[in-house]
Scaffold this active site. Structure first.
Site, short mmCIF file in Angstrom:
data_model
loop_
_atom_site.label_atom_id
_atom_site.label_comp_id
_atom_site.label_asym_id
_atom_site.label_seq_id
_atom_site.Cartn_x
_atom_site.Cartn_y
_atom_site.Cartn_z
N PRO A 80 0.82 -1.22 0.00
CG PRO A 80 -0.06 -1.03 2.16
CD PRO A 80 0.63 -2.00 1.24
CE1 TYR A 81 5.70 5.51 2.35
CE2 TYR A 81 7.26 3.95 1.39
CZ TYR A 81 6.97 5.21 1.88
OH TYR A 81 7.94 6.18 1.89
#
Length: 254
Positions: free
Chosen positions: A154-155
């Site tokens: 996600p990052y």
């Protein structure tokens, strides 16, 4: 370099610690009028005192950038206490380690909101504030946006979107004299990474595998941000520049 940013009025987010703190202090030292923004009021006040002790000054604003109307509040406050901005340094963001299969919808939304959402909202407001006078936006991507690294889905996705937004806004607003670039920090020693660095967590993955083996410092990134914000980078736009000791572009053996 002391006057590199003289005449500029800059908003620097994430300014209470790490890269944002180094950037805000460096901007002030190089002559810019600075509004330092973070949700950590105590950290901002400490920064203001530190900058004053060095003979410079900046204004501070404590605000949660993910809250409704935060971008408008930041730009209105800047215009009121510092002046109309012509530089925006989007440093605020949050990192985290999660593989895709272990990422909940809530996790994904969090990383998008804190990394991409705040950058988009502030950048959108910046091009309105800059008007036809031009200006510079410097975003913060990541080396994780430039190369695949297991366990950070996600990052990395959010930071990849920041690099894409950087290119898109450079295309949209270049004819108005607005430059949009990004830095992509690698391993940098900040309060968020210091304990893991000391424990050697990154030694094999990062430090030993790049040609410049030392751990990066916030000032290393801040100097590149200052260059991109300055008139020295007047013909540079749409780029994401790694600041990572060569980690994203080389493979070191030895």
């Amino acid at each position: 370099m002391n006057g590199q940013l003289r005449g500029k009025t800059a908003i620097v987010t994430g300014a209470a610690s790490g890269i944002g703190r180094a950037t805000a202090a460096l901007f002030a030292a190089r002559g810019a009028a600075v509004l330092a923004v973070d949700r950590d009021e105590k950290g901002l006040l400490e920064l203001r005192d530190e900058v004053a002790a060095a003979g410079d000054e900046l204004a501070v604003l404590a605000v949660d950038l993910t809250s409704a109307g935060a971008a408008e509040r930041v730009f209105d406050h800047c215009a009121e206490v510092v002046g109309t901005p012509d530089v925006l340094a989007n440093i605020a963001g949050r990192a985290g380690d999660r593989p895709a299969a272990d990422t909940t919808d809530e996790d994904f939304e969090f990383f998008l909101r804190t990394n991409l959402g705040t950058t988009f909202a502030l950048s959108r407001r910046a091009v309105i504030a800059f008007g036809d006078a031009g200006g510079a936006i410097v975003n913060t991507s990541s080396t994780f946006a430039l190369t695949g690294v297991a366990g950070s889905a996600p990052y990395s996705a959010a930071k990849g979107a920041v690099s894409s937004l950087t290119r898109q806004m450079a295309a949209e607003y270049g004819r108005r004299g607005i430059r949009v670039n990004a830095v992509a920090p690698g391993l940098i020693e900040t309060p968020a990474t210091r304990a893991k660095i000391a424990a050697g967590v990154f030694d094999d993955l990062v430090t030993r595998s790049r040609p410049l083996p030392r751990v990066g410092q916030p000032i290393d990134v801040a100097r590149v941000v200052a260059f991109l914000a300055s008139d020295e980078a007047a013909f540079v736009t749409g780029l994401t520049i790694p600041v990572d000791g060569g980690w994203s572009s080389t493979h070191f053996r030895g």
